[in-house]
Motif scaffolding. Sequence first.
Motif, mmCIF file in Angstrom:
data_model
loop_
_atom_site.group_PDB
_atom_site.id
_atom_site.type_symbol
_atom_site.label_atom_id
_atom_site.label_comp_id
_atom_site.label_asym_id
_atom_site.label_seq_id
_atom_site.Cartn_x
_atom_site.Cartn_y
_atom_site.Cartn_z
ATOM 1 N N ASN A 196 43.904 23.692 38.191
ATOM 2 C CA ASN A 196 44.909 23.349 37.178
ATOM 3 C C ASN A 196 46.318 23.315 37.751
ATOM 4 O O ASN A 196 47.272 23.717 37.086
ATOM 5 C CB ASN A 196 44.871 24.342 36.019
ATOM 6 N N SER B 150 43.747 16.044 45.756
ATOM 7 C CA SER B 150 43.783 15.906 44.303
ATOM 8 C C SER B 150 42.697 16.744 43.643
ATOM 9 O O SER B 150 42.941 17.434 42.640
ATOM 10 C CB SER B 150 43.624 14.433 43.917
ATOM 11 N N ASN C 125 43.469 19.805 41.022
ATOM 12 C CA ASN C 125 42.971 19.751 39.644
ATOM 13 C C ASN C 125 41.939 20.838 39.371
ATOM 14 O O ASN C 125 41.797 21.300 38.231
ATOM 15 C CB ASN C 125 42.396 18.363 39.361
ATOM 16 N N HIS D 54 49.531 13.671 39.854
ATOM 17 C CA HIS D 54 50.422 13.785 38.698
ATOM 18 C C HIS D 54 51.806 13.211 38.981
ATOM 19 O O HIS D 54 52.552 12.915 38.040
ATOM 20 C CB HIS D 54 50.572 15.253 38.295
ATOM 21 N N GLY E 272 44.050 10.780 40.713
ATOM 22 C CA GLY E 272 44.245 12.012 39.956
ATOM 23 C C GLY E 272 45.541 12.736 40.233
ATOM 24 O O GLY E 272 45.709 13.888 39.801
#
Length: 275
Positions: A176, A169, A173, A206, A204
């Motif tokens: 991006n 994660s 992140n 998505h 975290g």
Amino acid sequence: MIKSLLCAPPNKYDVVSKSIEVNASVAHFDLEDSVPERQKEKARDLISASLLRNNQIKTAVRINAIDTKYGLEDILFFINREVSPDFFILPKVEAPESVNIVGDILRQAFPNVKLFCVIESIKALKSLDRIVNASSYIDGLIFGSADFSESMGKVPSALDLTFARTEISLAANQINAYAIDSPCFSLENINELDQECRIARRLGYHGKIAIHPKQVSLINEVFSPTQEELDFSNEVIEASERLNHKSCSSISTVKSNMIGPPFIKMARKIINAAG
């Protein structure tokens, strides 16, 4: 936003139609583990025909590992047919070189190609920084818990995989990219799916892969912003607009929370995620 990827081999059912029916974010075709060697050529033809008919939902194809002849045949097939999903999913990624090779080849035929990399081994996890920092092709990372657990010599339920999930994660992140959790393999235990989704969201992630259509609605629900989060985000945006109008400070208070620029950025992301 990608929340749910409904994954199935193309000969199981119409992946696109079923994904649309259950409101999955992505129709995810599998060419790897779920397709026997003798059926891979037919599976490619089925996927190609489905991609050519589809203009309603995002699509992804998990090809075979590129260090196998089936992986190379997969890549050449899509190039020669001049048809591409929205995302190619690369399994068993353990080094940035493999990502760049596939990306360089595919981009010659498909300039906007996007790659999702499956991180599913100890070696891959140890190489994660190199993988994400050495390639511009990566649009998502997927945790492969089954293969990762096998590399640890255990079944997934016998391991605490929080560390691996967290590392993946953070890496996603950082660049991006999407962080997508592995499927819940317990098809009948809705509580287990719910728990896995909530743990991944707190770490975290998505979204999550679904391996049965009935898993999609819960995945979508858990990975969507809650009403409380939306209300708070809207209040943060309103407070920031008042601050801009007054031009007196970049700090304000919302529901007893001191907010500043990081909260405003976060609020915008949450609102965007809700569509």
